[in-house]
Design a protein around this motif. Structure first.
Motif, mmCIF file in Angstrom:
data_model
loop_
_atom_site.group_PDB
_atom_site.id
_atom_site.type_symbol
_atom_site.label_atom_id
_atom_site.label_comp_id
_atom_site.label_asym_id
_atom_site.label_seq_id
_atom_site.Cartn_x
_atom_site.Cartn_y
_atom_site.Cartn_z
ATOM 1 N N VAL A 393 0.539 -1.037 0.220
ATOM 2 C CA VAL A 393 0.053 -0.232 0.272
ATOM 3 C C VAL A 393 1.142 1.427 0.249
ATOM 4 O O VAL A 393 1.908 1.544 0.605
ATOM 5 C CB VAL A 393 -1.232 0.120 1.146
ATOM 6 C CG1 VAL A 393 -1.717 1.733 1.134
ATOM 7 C CG2 VAL A 393 -2.209 -1.056 1.195
ATOM 8 N N THR A 394 0.800 2.224 -0.855
ATOM 9 C CA THR A 394 1.206 3.854 -1.288
ATOM 10 C C THR A 394 0.551 4.609 -1.102
ATOM 11 O O THR A 394 -0.950 4.088 -1.310
ATOM 12 C CB THR A 394 2.201 4.180 -2.576
ATOM 13 O OG1 THR A 394 0.833 3.835 -3.111
ATOM 14 C CG2 THR A 394 3.355 2.231 -2.555
ATOM 15 N N THR A 395 0.839 5.598 0.003
ATOM 16 C CA THR A 395 -0.146 6.579 -0.022
ATOM 17 C C THR A 395 0.628 7.921 0.556
ATOM 18 O O THR A 395 1.635 7.972 0.978
ATOM 19 C CB THR A 395 -1.165 6.126 1.131
ATOM 20 O OG1 THR A 395 -2.282 7.524 1.590
ATOM 21 C CG2 THR A 395 -0.520 6.230 2.639
ATOM 22 N N PRO A 396 0.258 8.885 0.551
ATOM 23 C CA PRO A 396 1.054 10.583 0.749
ATOM 24 C C PRO A 396 1.321 10.763 1.980
ATOM 25 O O PRO A 396 0.155 9.954 2.832
ATOM 26 C CB PRO A 396 -0.339 11.852 0.128
ATOM 27 C CG PRO A 396 -1.461 10.983 -1.110
ATOM 28 C CD PRO A 396 -1.178 9.354 -0.292
ATOM 29 N N ASN A 397 2.193 11.253 2.055
ATOM 30 C CA ASN A 397 2.443 11.513 3.726
ATOM 31 C C ASN A 397 1.975 12.918 3.744
ATOM 32 O O ASN A 397 2.424 13.611 3.343
ATOM 33 C CB ASN A 397 3.946 11.570 4.276
ATOM 34 C CG ASN A 397 4.480 11.938 5.465
ATOM 35 O OD1 ASN A 397 3.078 12.664 6.049
ATOM 36 N ND2 ASN A 397 5.691 12.053 5.979
ATOM 37 N N TRP A 421 -3.005 10.797 5.675
ATOM 38 C CA TRP A 421 -2.835 10.597 6.811
ATOM 39 C C TRP A 421 -0.944 10.728 6.636
ATOM 40 O O TRP A 421 -0.718 11.460 6.011
ATOM 41 C CB TRP A 421 -2.906 8.687 6.638
ATOM 42 C CG TRP A 421 -4.381 8.972 7.112
ATOM 43 C CD1 TRP A 421 -5.642 9.270 7.636
ATOM 44 C CD2 TRP A 421 -5.031 7.721 7.000
ATOM 45 N NE1 TRP A 421 -6.323 8.587 8.106
ATOM 46 C CE2 TRP A 421 -6.053 7.326 6.869
ATOM 47 C CE3 TRP A 421 -4.208 6.049 5.918
ATOM 48 C CZ2 TRP A 421 -7.075 6.647 6.727
ATOM 49 C CZ3 TRP A 421 -4.894 5.091 6.141
ATOM 50 C CH2 TRP A 421 -6.624 5.193 6.628
ATOM 51 N N THR A 422 -0.486 11.338 8.184
ATOM 52 C CA THR A 422 0.070 11.086 8.303
ATOM 53 C C THR A 422 0.913 9.997 8.345
ATOM 54 O O THR A 422 0.247 8.761 8.958
ATOM 55 C CB THR A 422 0.774 12.279 10.279
ATOM 56 O OG1 THR A 422 -0.448 11.666 11.251
ATOM 57 C CG2 THR A 422 -0.364 13.571 9.752
ATOM 58 N N ARG A 423 2.213 9.849 8.494
ATOM 59 C CA ARG A 423 2.855 8.903 9.222
ATOM 60 C C ARG A 423 2.261 8.535 10.105
ATOM 61 O O ARG A 423 1.407 6.694 10.427
ATOM 62 C CB ARG A 423 3.900 9.115 9.245
ATOM 63 C CG ARG A 423 5.160 9.061 8.134
ATOM 64 C CD ARG A 423 6.303 9.586 8.844
ATOM 65 N NE ARG A 423 6.537 10.778 9.400
ATOM 66 C CZ ARG A 423 7.900 11.293 9.779
ATOM 67 N NH1 ARG A 423 8.562 10.740 9.266
ATOM 68 N NH2 ARG A 423 8.219 12.614 10.058
ATOM 69 N N HIS A 443 6.938 -0.539 7.197
ATOM 70 C CA HIS A 443 6.673 1.418 6.502
ATOM 71 C C HIS A 443 7.906 1.223 5.833
ATOM 72 O O HIS A 443 8.825 1.152 6.877
ATOM 73 C CB HIS A 443 6.456 2.150 8.262
ATOM 74 C CG HIS A 443 4.882 1.568 8.944
ATOM 75 N ND1 HIS A 443 3.946 2.135 7.797
ATOM 76 C CD2 HIS A 443 5.072 0.908 9.116
ATOM 77 C CE1 HIS A 443 2.340 1.472 7.984
ATOM 78 N NE2 HIS A 443 3.281 0.755 8.999
ATOM 79 N N LEU A 444 7.786 1.776 5.147
ATOM 80 C CA LEU A 444 9.084 2.526 3.937
ATOM 81 C C LEU A 444 8.747 3.681 3.652
ATOM 82 O O LEU A 444 7.844 3.653 2.882
ATOM 83 C CB LEU A 444 9.307 1.335 3.439
ATOM 84 C CG LEU A 444 10.015 0.085 3.131
ATOM 85 C CD1 LEU A 444 10.005 -1.328 2.367
ATOM 86 C CD2 LEU A 444 11.206 0.368 4.317
ATOM 87 N N GLN A 458 4.001 7.426 1.732
ATOM 88 C CA GLN A 458 4.669 6.338 2.457
ATOM 89 C C GLN A 458 4.672 4.716 2.011
ATOM 90 O O GLN A 458 2.538 4.845 1.593
ATOM 91 C CB GLN A 458 4.405 6.795 4.062
ATOM 92 C CG GLN A 458 3.087 6.993 3.837
ATOM 93 C CD GLN A 458 2.404 7.833 4.888
ATOM 94 O OE1 GLN A 458 2.933 7.275 6.014
ATOM 95 N NE2 GLN A 458 1.452 8.375 5.362
ATOM 96 N N MET A 459 5.061 3.544 2.606
ATOM 97 C CA MET A 459 4.510 2.244 2.079
ATOM 98 C C MET A 459 4.466 1.522 2.737
ATOM 99 O O MET A 459 5.292 1.476 3.811
ATOM 100 C CB MET A 459 5.994 2.032 0.726
ATOM 101 C CG MET A 459 5.396 0.323 0.349
ATOM 102 S SD MET A 459 6.191 0.538 -1.627
ATOM 103 C CE MET A 459 7.757 0.060 -0.840
#
Length: 476
Positions: A393-397, A421-423, A443-444, A458-459
């Motif tokens: 899953v990737t999504t904006p930080n 979302w934030t981290r 988390h990467l 963030q992935m």
């Protein structure tokens, strides 16, 4: 014709508030085709069941026939008094109207609360069989139990009837359950007892808001609900698929918002694909399903990986799938290569058997396009039902957004994002999902890291507990 609604919510008798019907009383209502009766076979703190019994008068249905208009025996002798049909939908709207509309005067918070609910239809005509029943309700998250009824229990040699006893179970708001019954019962019956015109298109779109446009059987639902009236069907479908009507020349890049173009200057799009491909290499994935594949950019990269034997892409947009097909040049590929690829239309928020059978599932910049109330459906579909060995899953930080020039403070990177979302928020979400479904999560970061804000993307790499997989990651 009998429908029962049951909950084990504590206290279960609050079902009476939701339906605006006192469990201590039996109530009757006059309808144009007969009468409806509401009563409670059981009402305790632990379990409460409300029953809606329809007494359909077949003679009353033909009393309005014009003088001299011939009648038939079938108008008087038929299955309408006994089976769930459009009469039930009308009764739900008239008898349970406030619940159908999501209103509860005495307990307004209950109307918005997901409750453990079940609905049982004692005799449901399924023109299309149990398979269609499941294709309609399972994508909406229901557990479906169906039992075919005999023609006559006293004469088993007569065989089975065309009717099913059906129980649907789901944790959801009551209005969702009633809305799905209101729309889909007549669809299964494939009949309606009243005139269908333009107003019925509006009714379908209103009742289908939030779920019908993405339903994999939306064409079947619309066609049957509108009594196979082709002009009405085309009008309804045109509005349901309005998002697919972009011109062929308009691609994802053409539609990118200014915020996306800010990302593009950093080559984040390519960085995400490279990170995902690297992670798939590390886990040794041999088959990959890209959910929300869009126009196929990641799919093209995956086809370059010789170790990946099978690649599939699913998206709700038919137009995006057409562009993906062109991008991958499927018609020009050798037969062996073509067999590696599958494209199909589907929504991540609806259960779909085609999601199963892959080593890895990728959701690249997808979850932020899903309404928060539907994320539970997405995670169940992927982690509980499909259960791949690995999920990426990737999504904006959201913390990094302040680094984008021209992006107003507090704004989202794309106009279609429902959230960012934030981290910490992503970590909390992933920990809950992983714990509930038996996965470990790592988390990467993707993209240039800021010491305080982290990376722009963030992935999360989920690995199913007990599955043999090498360490997933991104080369430093």
């Amino acid at each position: 014709m009998l429908l029962t609604l049951t909950t084990t919510h504590r206290p279960a008798t609050e079902l009476g508030y939701l339906l605006a019907k006192n469990p201590a009383h039996t109530q009757s209502f006059s309808l144009s085709f007969g009468a409806a009766h509401v009563f409670y076979p059981e009402a305790t703190e632990e379990r409460c069941t409300a029953a809606l019994l329809l007494d359909v008068d077949p003679v009353a249905l033909v009393r309005g026939r014009a003088p001299g208009e011939p009648g038939t025996l079938a108008q008087y002798v038929n299955d309408r008094p006994y089976v769930a049909s459009s009469f039930l939908s009308v009764a739900i709207a008239q008898v349970f109207g406030s619940a159908l509309g999501g209103k509860c005067r005495d307990r307004p918070e209950l109307a918005e609360a997901p409750l453990p609910l079940s609905a049982t239809l004692e005799a449901l005509p399924c023109r299309g069989g149990e398979a269609l029943l499941r294709r309609l309700f399972e994508p909406l998250g229901y557990d479906v139990a169906a039992e075919r009824l005999p023609l006559d229990e006293a004469f088993p040699e007569w065989g089975q009837s065309a009717y099913l006893r059906v129980t649907l179970r789901r944790t959801c708001r009551l209005r969702e359950l009633l809305t799905h019954l209101y729309v889909l019962v007549p669809v299964l019956d494939d009949k309606k007892h009243y005139y269908v015109g333009d107003a019925e298109v509006e009714n379908l779109l209103a009742k289908g808001e939030g779920w019908l446009a993405d339903h994999p059987e939306r064409e079947t639902i619309a066609l049957r609900y509108l009594k196979h009236h082709r002009p009405l069907f085309r009008a309804a479908l045109a509005r349901l698929v309005a998002d697919d009507d972009a011109s062929p020349e308009e691609s994802e890049d053409d539609k990118a918002a200014p915020e996306d173009r800010a990302e593009a200057r950093m080559s984040l799009d390519e960085a995400r694909r490279s990170a995902v491909v690297a992670a798939l290499r590390r886990v040794g994935a041999r088959s990959v399903l890209d959910l929300g594949c869009g126009e196929g950019k990641l799919l093209r990269r995956l086809l370059e990986e010789r170790a990946i034997e099978r690649v599939a892409g699913a998206d709700v947009s038919l137009r995006s799938l057409e562009i993906a097909r062109e991008r991958l040049r499927l018609d020009d590929l050798p037969e062996k290569q073509r067999r590696r690829v599958q494209l199909f239309q589907a929504s991540v928020t609806y259960r779909d058997a085609r999601f199963s059978g892959y080593d890895a599932v990728t959701l690249v910049e997808v979850i932020e396009h899903v309404d928060p109330s539907r994320l539970g459906a997405l995670t169940r579909n992927v982690f509980e039902h499909a259960r791949p060995r690995v999920v990426l899953v990737t999504t904006p930080n959201a913390e990094y957004n302040v680094r984008f020039e021209g992006l107003p403070r507090g704004a989202l990177r794309h106009g279609d994002h429902r959230f960012e979302w934030t981290r910490a928020e992503l970590h909390a979400f992933c920990a809950k999902v992983a714990g509930a479904h038996g996965y470990a999560v790592e988390h990467l970061p993707i993209g240039p890291e800021d010491p305080a804000l982290g990376a722009p993307t963030q992935m999360a790499v989920f690995t199913r507990a007990g599955a043999e997989a090498s360490q997933a990651g991104v080369p430093s």
